[in-house]
Design an enzyme around this catalytic site. Sequence first.
Site, PDB file in Angstrom:
ATOM      1  N   TYR A   1       1.662  -7.623   1.235  1.00 17.08           N
ATOM      2  CA  TYR A   1       1.851  -6.300   2.083  1.00 17.08           C
ATOM      3  C   TYR A   1       0.582  -5.788   1.901  1.00 17.08           C
ATOM      4  O   TYR A   1       0.427  -4.586   1.312  1.00 17.08           O
ATOM      5  CB  TYR A   1       3.040  -5.978   1.385  1.00 17.08           C
ATOM      6  CG  TYR A   1       3.209  -4.430   2.658  1.00 17.08           C
ATOM      7  CD1 TYR A   1       3.479  -5.105   3.981  1.00 17.08           C
ATOM      8  CD2 TYR A   1       4.071  -3.399   1.975  1.00 17.08           C
ATOM      9  CE1 TYR A   1       3.904  -3.628   4.867  1.00 17.08           C
ATOM     10  CE2 TYR A   1       4.092  -2.299   3.218  1.00 17.08           C
ATOM     11  CZ  TYR A   1       3.664  -1.744   4.387  1.00 17.08           C
ATOM     12  OH  TYR A   1       3.917  -0.894   5.541  1.00 17.08           O
TER      13      TYR A   1
ATOM     14  N   ASP B   1       3.605 -10.020   5.685  1.00 14.27           N
ATOM     15  CA  ASP B   1       2.678  -8.686   6.545  1.00 14.27           C
ATOM     16  C   ASP B   1       0.950  -8.317   5.938  1.00 14.27           C
ATOM     17  O   ASP B   1       0.898  -7.682   5.013  1.00 14.27           O
ATOM     18  CB  ASP B   1       3.508  -7.448   6.531  1.00 14.27           C
ATOM     19  CG  ASP B   1       3.086  -6.564   7.670  1.00 14.27           C
ATOM     20  OD1 ASP B   1       1.852  -6.790   8.342  1.00 14.27           O
ATOM     21  OD2 ASP B   1       3.461  -5.038   7.358  1.00 14.27           O
TER      22      ASP B   1
ATOM     23  N   HIS C   1       9.393  -5.197  13.196  1.00 13.86           N
ATOM     24  CA  HIS C   1       8.474  -6.741  13.115  1.00 13.86           C
ATOM     25  C   HIS C   1       9.437  -7.214  13.247  1.00 13.86           C
ATOM     26  O   HIS C   1      11.174  -7.430  12.773  1.00 13.86           O
ATOM     27  CB  HIS C   1       8.222  -6.812  11.531  1.00 13.86           C
ATOM     28  CG  HIS C   1       6.883  -6.181  11.444  1.00 13.86           C
ATOM     29  ND1 HIS C   1       5.659  -6.596  11.113  1.00 13.86           N
ATOM     30  CD2 HIS C   1       7.026  -4.784  10.761  1.00 13.86           C
ATOM     31  CE1 HIS C   1       4.690  -5.378  10.895  1.00 13.86           C
ATOM     32  NE2 HIS C   1       5.852  -4.754  10.518  1.00 13.86           N
TER      33      HIS C   1
END
Length: 273
Positions: free
Chosen positions: A115, A160, A264
């Site tokens: 992340y 991500d 998302h």
Amino acid sequence: MSFTLTTWNINSVRLRIDQVIRFLVENEPDVLCLQETKCPNDHFPSAAFKTLGYQYIALNGQKGYHGVATISRIPFTETQALRFCDKDDSRHMTVELGGTGTPGGSRGVRIHNFYVPAGGDAPDPEINPRFAHKLAFLDELVEWHEATRPADRPSVLVGDLNIAPYETDVWNHKALLGVVSHTPVETERLEAFRRMTGYVDAVRALRPEPEKVFTWWSYRSPDWSAADKGRRLDHVWLAPDIAPALETAAIARDVRGWERPSDHAPVTVRLSL
């Protein structure tokens, strides 16, 4: 054997556990990598996953912010959570799936779940510490690779990454050149890292430019689907030795339209290993 993996920034796993369960029931990936879980490890809803047959859970979480989790129906032989930029902000988890009889054979497959920091609003590290942190994190990814050579063995890097690297990874390239997530300093740094490592961008391998491909749509848009002002922030990269095994790469856009969704959408790849 066929192996499926999903990556998804869930934006609070406890708030959206019903959506996660629904997705798992409908899609049945072998491994689910979550980001932005916003949950300390001892409050993670592990029971909900184990009820569905996901017995193996590797957590790196914290209260209220960040956090990653890797959930699997396949046993882990190893797990590792690393710190980046000398911060305890829960942005990484590596797992190795079991050996003989599992994807990758006796060597197993390593899954690196990241992340990357979002970077705030101003794309200037001199005035924006959050953007400086993001660039430093990307630099440490290079150091991590040089120290561990993760792409030199069967591995998948997902997460991500908070960067839309290509012109058609955003709804309007020119309009977003000065917007964090699509500035040249970010996109060039991420692409340089990917090329250096040899990782293959799974989605773009099957859906090359100039097709527009998005995984994120802002909550600020009153009609996100019609406006379609998206960005491709969520990625699955395959090490060179397993990239030929890629069969499909799908973005579950419909999930963005579920009740109380994450901003998302899940990204799922299927490999023949």
